[in-house]
Design a protein around this motif. Structure first.
Motif, PDB file in Angstrom:
ATOM      1  N   ALA A 145       0.810  -1.224   0.000  1.00 12.78           N
ATOM      2  CA  ALA A 145       0.000   0.000   0.000  1.00 12.78           C
ATOM      3  C   ALA A 145       0.840   1.269   0.000  1.00 12.78           C
ATOM      4  CB  ALA A 145      -0.927  -0.008   1.221  1.00 12.78           C
ATOM      5  N   ALA A 146       2.016   1.216   0.624  1.00  7.63           N
ATOM      6  CA  ALA A 146       2.882   2.397   0.665  1.00  7.63           C
ATOM      7  C   ALA A 146       3.444   2.718  -0.723  1.00  7.63           C
ATOM      8  CB  ALA A 146       4.013   2.183   1.664  1.00  7.63           C
ATOM      9  N   HIS A 147       3.871   1.688  -1.450  1.00  5.71           N
ATOM     10  CA  HIS A 147       4.339   1.908  -2.824  1.00  5.71           C
ATOM     11  C   HIS A 147       3.213   2.493  -3.688  1.00  5.71           C
ATOM     12  CE1 HIS A 147       7.059  -1.459  -1.498  1.00  5.71           C
ATOM     13  NE2 HIS A 147       7.964  -0.646  -2.027  1.00  5.71           N
ATOM     14  N   LEU A 148       2.034   1.941  -3.532  1.00  3.22           N
ATOM     15  CA  LEU A 148       0.892   2.387  -4.340  1.00  3.22           C
ATOM     16  C   LEU A 148       0.496   3.821  -4.002  1.00  3.22           C
ATOM     17  CD1 LEU A 148      -1.214  -0.897  -4.167  1.00  3.22           C
ATOM     18  CD2 LEU A 148       0.120  -0.060  -6.120  1.00  3.22           C
ATOM     19  N   ALA A 149       0.670   4.216  -2.737  1.00  5.39           N
ATOM     20  CA  ALA A 149       0.348   5.592  -2.348  1.00  5.39           C
ATOM     21  C   ALA A 149       1.223   6.587  -3.098  1.00  5.39           C
ATOM     22  CB  ALA A 149       0.511   5.761  -0.843  1.00  5.39           C
ATOM     23  N   LEU A 150       2.478   6.233  -3.324  1.00  7.28           N
ATOM     24  CA  LEU A 150       3.375   7.141  -4.036  1.00  7.28           C
ATOM     25  C   LEU A 150       3.014   7.230  -5.519  1.00  7.28           C
ATOM     26  CD1 LEU A 150       6.735   6.286  -2.251  1.00  7.28           C
ATOM     27  CD2 LEU A 150       5.216   8.248  -1.892  1.00  7.28           C
ATOM     28  N   VAL A 151       2.413   6.185  -6.043  1.00 11.38           N
ATOM     29  CA  VAL A 151       1.872   6.257  -7.412  1.00 11.38           C
ATOM     30  C   VAL A 151       0.728   7.274  -7.446  1.00 11.38           C
ATOM     31  CG1 VAL A 151       0.781   4.972  -9.281  1.00 11.38           C
ATOM     32  CG2 VAL A 151       2.540   3.873  -7.880  1.00 11.38           C
ATOM     33  N   ASP A 152      -0.117   7.252  -6.419  1.00  9.46           N
ATOM     34  CA  ASP A 152      -1.211   8.230  -6.333  1.00  9.46           C
ATOM     35  C   ASP A 152      -0.664   9.655  -6.257  1.00  9.46           C
ATOM     36  OD1 ASP A 152      -3.067   6.177  -6.324  1.00  9.46           O
ATOM     37  OD2 ASP A 152      -3.239   6.119  -4.133  1.00  9.46           O
ATOM     38  N   LEU A 153       0.428   9.832  -5.518  1.00 10.56           N
ATOM     39  CA  LEU A 153       1.043  11.161  -5.406  1.00 10.56           C
ATOM     40  C   LEU A 153       1.519  11.643  -6.769  1.00 10.56           C
ATOM     41  CD1 LEU A 153       1.884  13.285  -3.218  1.00 10.56           C
ATOM     42  CD2 LEU A 153       4.157  12.208  -3.273  1.00 10.56           C
ATOM     43  N   GLU A 154       2.109  10.751  -7.542  1.00 12.91           N
ATOM     44  CA  GLU A 154       2.563  11.112  -8.885  1.00 12.91           C
ATOM     45  C   GLU A 154       1.381  11.432  -9.797  1.00 12.91           C
ATOM     46  OE1 GLU A 154       4.860   9.186 -12.755  1.00 12.91           O
ATOM     47  OE2 GLU A 154       5.055   8.199 -10.802  1.00 12.91           O
ATOM     48  N   ARG A 155       0.349  10.616  -9.741  1.00 11.31           N
ATOM     49  CA  ARG A 155      -0.814  10.838 -10.615  1.00 11.31           C
ATOM     50  C   ARG A 155      -1.538  12.131 -10.271  1.00 11.31           C
ATOM     51  NH1 ARG A 155      -2.902   4.511 -10.640  1.00 11.31           N
ATOM     52  NH2 ARG A 155      -1.355   3.776 -12.170  1.00 11.31           N
TER      53      ARG A 155
ATOM     54  N   ILE B 174      13.226   9.267  -4.799  1.00 11.37           N
ATOM     55  CA  ILE B 174      14.604   8.831  -4.562  1.00 11.37           C
ATOM     56  C   ILE B 174      14.541   7.604  -3.665  1.00 11.37           C
ATOM     57  CG2 ILE B 174      16.879   9.552  -3.748  1.00 11.37           C
ATOM     58  CD1 ILE B 174      15.596  12.483  -3.738  1.00 11.37           C
ATOM     59  N   THR B 175      15.180   6.527  -4.061  1.00  4.10           N
ATOM     60  CA  THR B 175      15.108   5.333  -3.228  1.00  4.10           C
ATOM     61  C   THR B 175      16.480   4.748  -2.943  1.00  4.10           C
ATOM     62  OG1 THR B 175      14.050   3.161  -2.926  1.00  4.10           O
ATOM     63  CG2 THR B 175      14.730   3.744  -5.180  1.00  4.10           C
ATOM     64  N   GLN B 176      16.649   4.290  -1.713  1.00  2.00           N
ATOM     65  CA  GLN B 176      17.829   3.535  -1.330  1.00  2.00           C
ATOM     66  C   GLN B 176      17.638   2.048  -1.601  1.00  2.00           C
ATOM     67  OE1 GLN B 176      17.512   5.674   2.666  1.00  2.00           O
ATOM     68  NE2 GLN B 176      19.683   5.203   2.628  1.00  2.00           N
ATOM     69  N   ASN B 177      16.444   1.672  -2.001  1.00  3.05           N
ATOM     70  CA  ASN B 177      16.120   0.262  -2.191  1.00  3.05           C
ATOM     71  C   ASN B 177      16.571  -0.231  -3.562  1.00  3.05           C
ATOM     72  OD1 ASN B 177      14.989   0.395   0.330  1.00  3.05           O
ATOM     73  ND2 ASN B 177      12.899   0.629  -0.421  1.00  3.05           N
ATOM     74  N   ILE B 178      16.793  -1.526  -3.632  1.00  4.97           N
ATOM     75  CA  ILE B 178      17.294  -2.139  -4.863  1.00  4.97           C
ATOM     76  C   ILE B 178      16.280  -3.112  -5.453  1.00  4.97           C
ATOM     77  CG2 ILE B 178      19.709  -1.895  -4.163  1.00  4.97           C
ATOM     78  CD1 ILE B 178      19.652  -4.839  -3.271  1.00  4.97           C
ATOM     79  N   ASP B 179      15.024  -3.041  -4.964  1.00  3.14           N
ATOM     80  CA  ASP B 179      14.040  -4.077  -5.304  1.00  3.14           C
ATOM     81  C   ASP B 179      13.144  -3.749  -6.499  1.00  3.14           C
ATOM     82  OD1 ASP B 179      12.170  -2.200  -4.193  1.00  3.14           O
ATOM     83  OD2 ASP B 179      12.429  -3.111  -2.203  1.00  3.14           O
ATOM     84  N   GLU B 180      13.168  -2.503  -6.977  1.00  2.00           N
ATOM     85  CA  GLU B 180      12.340  -2.048  -8.109  1.00  2.00           C
ATOM     86  C   GLU B 180      10.843  -2.162  -7.839  1.00  2.00           C
ATOM     87  OE1 GLU B 180      13.372  -3.424 -12.014  1.00  2.00           O
ATOM     88  OE2 GLU B 180      15.491  -2.909 -11.790  1.00  2.00           O
ATOM     89  N   LEU B 181      10.445  -2.213  -6.565  1.00  4.72           N
ATOM     90  CA  LEU B 181       9.016  -2.301  -6.269  1.00  4.72           C
ATOM     91  C   LEU B 181       8.279  -1.000  -6.594  1.00  4.72           C
ATOM     92  CD1 LEU B 181       8.897  -4.398  -2.972  1.00  4.72           C
ATOM     93  CD2 LEU B 181       8.350  -5.123  -5.300  1.00  4.72           C
ATOM     94  N   HIS B 182       8.968   0.114  -6.573  1.00  6.54           N
ATOM     95  CA  HIS B 182       8.316   1.365  -6.972  1.00  6.54           C
ATOM     96  C   HIS B 182       7.865   1.298  -8.433  1.00  6.54           C
ATOM     97  CE1 HIS B 182       8.930   3.509  -3.286  1.00  6.54           C
ATOM     98  NE2 HIS B 182      10.231   3.364  -3.318  1.00  6.54           N
ATOM     99  N   GLN B 183       8.762   0.837  -9.296  1.00 12.22           N
ATOM    100  CA  GLN B 183       8.409   0.735 -10.712  1.00 12.22           C
ATOM    101  C   GLN B 183       7.312  -0.304 -10.927  1.00 12.22           C
ATOM    102  OE1 GLN B 183      11.480   0.873  -9.349  1.00 12.22           O
ATOM    103  NE2 GLN B 183      13.047   1.449 -10.855  1.00 12.22           N
ATOM    104  N   ARG B 184       7.378  -1.406 -10.204  1.00 16.41           N
ATOM    105  CA  ARG B 184       6.355  -2.439 -10.350  1.00 16.41           C
ATOM    106  C   ARG B 184       4.988  -1.942  -9.861  1.00 16.41           C
ATOM    107  NH1 ARG B 184       7.867  -7.901  -7.746  1.00 16.41           N
ATOM    108  NH2 ARG B 184       5.780  -8.326  -8.559  1.00 16.41           N
ATOM    109  N   ALA B 185       5.000  -1.032  -8.899  1.00 11.60           N
ATOM    110  CA  ALA B 185       3.740  -0.477  -8.395  1.00 11.60           C
ATOM    111  C   ALA B 185       3.102   0.466  -9.401  1.00 11.60           C
ATOM    112  CB  ALA B 185       3.986   0.270  -7.083  1.00 11.60           C
ATOM    113  N   GLY B 186       3.925   1.028 -10.306  1.00 11.23           N
ATOM    114  CA  GLY B 186       3.393   1.946 -11.306  1.00 11.23           C
ATOM    115  C   GLY B 186       4.046   3.304 -11.324  1.00 11.23           C
ATOM    116  N   SER B 187       5.048   3.526 -10.466  1.00 10.57           N
ATOM    117  CA  SER B 187       5.785   4.791 -10.520  1.00 10.57           C
ATOM    118  C   SER B 187       6.550   4.870 -11.836  1.00 10.57           C
ATOM    119  CB  SER B 187       6.767   4.895  -9.348  1.00 10.57           C
ATOM    120  OG  SER B 187       6.080   5.018  -8.121  1.00 10.57           O
ATOM    121  N   SER B 188       6.560   6.047 -12.445  1.00 11.19           N
ATOM    122  CA  SER B 188       7.251   6.227 -13.722  1.00 11.19           C
ATOM    123  C   SER B 188       8.752   6.041 -13.532  1.00 11.19           C
ATOM    124  CB  SER B 188       6.979   7.620 -14.284  1.00 11.19           C
ATOM    125  OG  SER B 188       5.599   7.824 -14.481  1.00 11.19           O
ATOM    126  N   PRO B 189       9.397   5.199 -14.345  1.00 10.14           N
ATOM    127  CA  PRO B 189      10.842   4.988 -14.192  1.00 10.14           C
ATOM    128  C   PRO B 189      11.647   6.280 -14.228  1.00 10.14           C
ATOM    129  CG  PRO B 189       9.916   3.338 -15.661  1.00 10.14           C
ATOM    130  CD  PRO B 189       8.816   4.328 -15.389  1.00 10.14           C
TER     131      PRO B 189
END
Length: 241
Positions: free
Chosen positions: A68-78, A86-101
């Motif tokens: 839900a947290a990843h998806l919330a940031l997609v809502d912020l972008e939309r 900016i992410t320290q993570n290496i999992d690419e879950l932001h992109q998988r959630a729908g955040s623009s690369p």
């Protein structure tokens, strides 16, 4: 109201990926595991590399899904408010959630690719993990025979200058800087909070544990990220209307 967001390991724990320094963190439970994240040890010790490849093979990222947290940031972008993620993570879950690369700045790289430390060849991680499963404990570069590792930043390696510069620009050009799920103890990532504050931005911190920047923040939220971040994003969207 442009918003820049910095995310750390805490945003992905609800997706089944443990953090490193938290009470249940990978390095908290097994301090020796931190050696696999040190570039000098990785280069010098074949056993460290073999341990690293076994860990990559079993990494929970391969079964993880955005939460839900990843998806919330997609809502912020939309909503048109996201300056950069900016992410320290290496999992690419932001992109998988729908955040623009193009909005995502990966400070520490990605586990989904492999790099050769000699010739810089980049290979998809699944190709190399298939070699590990087939019996190669420390698979060398197929082009030059050099040492390979995940395309991530280890302790002792510098961040890529162009990536850090993009993150600094994002921190300096927002009105609100939100730090989520990060201890804010690892630099230069933690210093982005200072960059934002020096440029006049409001600082909001969402993290279970106290951070060194809490006293400078306009708002500190210690509730679970999966619940707190969607609520905070909705507040930001409502305030911008």
């Amino acid at each position: 109201m442009p918003v820049s967001v910095l995310t750390g390991a805490g945003i992905s724990t609800d997706s089944g990926i443990p953090d490193f320094r938290g009470p249940q963190g990978v390095w908290t439970k097994n301090p020796q595991a931190e050696a696999t994240a040190m570039i000098d040890r990785y280069l010098a010790d074949p056993e460290v590399r073999r341990d690293s490849w076994r860990a990559r093979l079993e990494h929970p990222v391969w079964k993880a899904a955005p939460n839900a947290a990843h998806l919330a940031l997609v809502d912020l972008e939309r909503a048109g408010l996201l300056r950069a993620l900016i992410t320290q993570n290496i999992d690419e879950l932001h992109q998988r959630a729908g955040s623009s690369p193009e909005k995502v700045i990966e400070l520490h790289g990605t586990v989904h690719r492999v790099e050769c430390l000699s010739c810089d060849l980049i290979t998809p991680m699944p190709e190399v993990l298939a070699r590990v499963e087939a019996g190669e404990a420390d698979p060398p570069c197929p082009r030059c025979g050099g040492i390979q590792k995940s395309n991530t930043i280890s302790f002792g390696q510098n961040l890529k200058p162009e990536v850090l510069e993009a993150a600094v620009r994002a921190a300096r050009s927002c009105e609100v800087f939100v730090a989520v799920g990060t201890s804010l103890t690892v630099h230069p990532a933690a210093g982005l909070c200072g960059q934002a504050l020096d440029s006049g931005a409001r600082l909001v911190i969402v993290n279970a544990e106290p951070t060194p920047y809490d006293r400078f923040a306009d708002q500190v939220v210690g509730e679970p990220i999966g619940r707190a971040l969607p609520a905070l994003v909705q507040e930001l969207i409502d305030a911008a209307r």
